[in-house]
Write a protein that holds these residues in place. Structure first.
Motif, mmCIF file in Angstrom:
data_model
loop_
_atom_site.group_PDB
_atom_site.id
_atom_site.type_symbol
_atom_site.label_atom_id
_atom_site.label_comp_id
_atom_site.label_asym_id
_atom_site.label_seq_id
_atom_site.Cartn_x
_atom_site.Cartn_y
_atom_site.Cartn_z
ATOM 1 N N UNK A 157 -18.402 29.696 21.943
ATOM 2 C CA UNK A 157 -17.514 30.825 22.258
ATOM 3 C C UNK A 157 -16.887 31.445 21.018
ATOM 4 N N UNK A 158 -16.784 30.674 19.954
ATOM 5 C CA UNK A 158 -16.168 31.138 18.720
ATOM 6 C C UNK A 158 -17.185 31.763 17.768
ATOM 7 N N UNK A 159 -18.389 31.219 17.738
ATOM 8 C CA UNK A 159 -19.426 31.731 16.838
ATOM 9 C C UNK A 159 -20.568 32.288 17.687
ATOM 10 N N UNK A 160 -20.665 33.604 17.742
ATOM 11 C CA UNK A 160 -21.686 34.247 18.570
ATOM 12 C C UNK A 160 -21.860 35.701 18.142
ATOM 13 N N UNK A 161 -22.960 36.298 18.599
ATOM 14 C CA UNK A 161 -23.257 37.702 18.295
ATOM 15 C C UNK A 161 -22.939 38.629 19.459
ATOM 16 N N UNK A 162 -23.068 38.135 20.678
ATOM 17 C CA UNK A 162 -22.976 38.982 21.861
ATOM 18 C C UNK A 162 -21.693 39.797 21.907
ATOM 19 N N UNK A 163 -20.562 39.139 21.693
ATOM 20 C CA UNK A 163 -19.277 39.829 21.805
ATOM 21 C C UNK A 163 -19.170 40.938 20.772
ATOM 22 N N UNK A 199 -12.025 32.270 5.173
ATOM 23 C CA UNK A 199 -11.931 31.027 5.950
ATOM 24 C C UNK A 199 -10.476 30.707 6.259
ATOM 25 N N UNK A 200 -9.592 30.892 5.267
ATOM 26 C CA UNK A 200 -8.174 30.631 5.480
ATOM 27 C C UNK A 200 -7.603 31.573 6.543
ATOM 28 N N UNK A 201 -8.018 32.838 6.498
ATOM 29 C CA UNK A 201 -7.574 33.798 7.508
ATOM 30 C C UNK A 201 -8.024 33.363 8.902
ATOM 31 N N UNK A 202 -9.253 32.861 8.987
ATOM 32 C CA UNK A 202 -9.773 32.397 10.279
ATOM 33 C C UNK A 202 -8.974 31.196 10.770
ATOM 34 N N UNK A 203 -8.674 30.270 9.854
ATOM 35 C CA UNK A 203 -7.917 29.084 10.228
ATOM 36 C C UNK A 203 -6.515 29.460 10.704
ATOM 37 N N UNK A 204 -5.867 30.372 9.977
ATOM 38 C CA UNK A 204 -4.522 30.788 10.349
ATOM 39 C C UNK A 204 -4.509 31.528 11.686
ATOM 40 N N UNK A 205 -5.618 32.157 11.990
ATOM 41 C CA UNK A 205 -5.739 32.884 13.251
ATOM 42 C C UNK A 205 -6.052 31.946 14.410
ATOM 43 N N UNK A 206 -6.231 30.663 14.092
ATOM 44 C CA UNK A 206 -6.522 29.681 15.128
ATOM 45 C C UNK A 206 -7.996 29.512 15.392
ATOM 46 N N UNK A 207 -8.834 30.119 14.541
ATOM 47 C CA UNK A 207 -10.277 29.974 14.685
ATOM 48 C C UNK A 207 -10.735 28.882 13.720
ATOM 49 N N UNK A 208 -10.999 27.707 14.264
ATOM 50 C CA UNK A 208 -11.326 26.551 13.426
ATOM 51 C C UNK A 208 -12.752 26.661 12.899
ATOM 52 N N UNK A 219 -11.694 38.019 17.901
ATOM 53 C CA UNK A 219 -11.487 36.569 17.841
ATOM 54 C C UNK A 219 -12.807 35.798 17.923
ATOM 55 N N UNK A 220 -13.802 36.282 17.206
ATOM 56 C CA UNK A 220 -15.110 35.633 17.201
ATOM 57 C C UNK A 220 -15.822 35.992 15.897
ATOM 58 N N UNK A 221 -16.670 35.098 15.435
ATOM 59 C CA UNK A 221 -17.438 35.340 14.214
ATOM 60 C C UNK A 221 -18.927 35.355 14.554
#
Length: 203
Positions: free
Chosen positions: A50-56, A184-193, A125-127
């Motif tokens: 759900x976090x790492x995908x292309x569809x969204x 990566x730090x921005x992703x972590x701070x955004x709650x995206x591990x 909220x996805x990469x």
């Protein structure tokens, strides 16, 4: 440092590598877009979690900023670095206006990528895996191109500044790594591990 006195071989090779990698990512995303259009409900091969995908990303308004899928920009745009890199290795010498136009194109790509990174982290909220590959080659290409355009006289005629820009080229990899770390730090701070998700996928 005049381009007439030295051939920027390393820079040319990087442009070729970046062009090939960028084209592969753009082509893969274009194919995935076709699959999504044919089967909107199906998961894509790049939908890892759900976090790492292309569809969204592909289905979002951000995925079609100019009225057509963003990957088509990549298919067109990444041809430029590839062709320029090959031409440099073949001995081509470009006028100042050409480098200015090329630099403007790379700057646009960098700005667009920065905007897309922000949209991915703070709106979607996805990469997207293929998008991240595009980011990964666009960032160092921008850094290297700005320094190259400084050292070859496009931005300045000062030989001192040109020499300084040439000496800074060796720091492009470090600057790139730092840029990746910030993302990566921005992703972590955004709650995206991001790091945790990558570790889970790999191991």
């Amino acid at each position: 440092m005049s381009e007439q006195r030295t051939r920027p071989t390393v820079y040319a090779v990087w442009l070729i590598v970046a062009g090939v990698v960028g084209l592969i990512a753009a082509f893969a995303l274009t194919v995935e877009k076709f699959v999504l259009l044919q089967n909107p409900q199906d998961a894509l091969s790049c939908d890892i979690s759900p976090f790492i995908q292309c569809s969204k990303n592909l289905n979002s308004p951000q995925g079609e900023v100019f009225g057509f899928p963003n990957p088509l920009l990549g298919l067109m745009g990444w041809m430029a670095p590839l062709i320029v890199g090959v031409a440099i290795l073949a001995g081509a010498r470009f006028p100042r206006w050409f480098w200015a136009v090329f630099g403007a194109g790379i700057t646009f790509a960098f700005g667009f990528v920065c905007w897309l990174i922000g949209q991915s982290l703070y709106d979607l909220f996805v990469l997207c895996p293929w998008c991240m590959i595009t980011w990964a080659v666009t960032i160092p290409t921008f850094f290297a191109t700005m320094l190259h355009l400084t050292r070859n006289g496009t931005f300045t005629r000062s030989e001192k500044v040109q020499e300084r820009a040439n000496s800074l080229m060796v720091w492009v990899p470090l600057a790139t790594v730092l840029a990746y770390a910030v993302i990566i730090m921005m992703a972590q701070l955004q709650g995206l591990d991001f790091l945790g998700e990558m570790a889970r996928i790999i191991f």
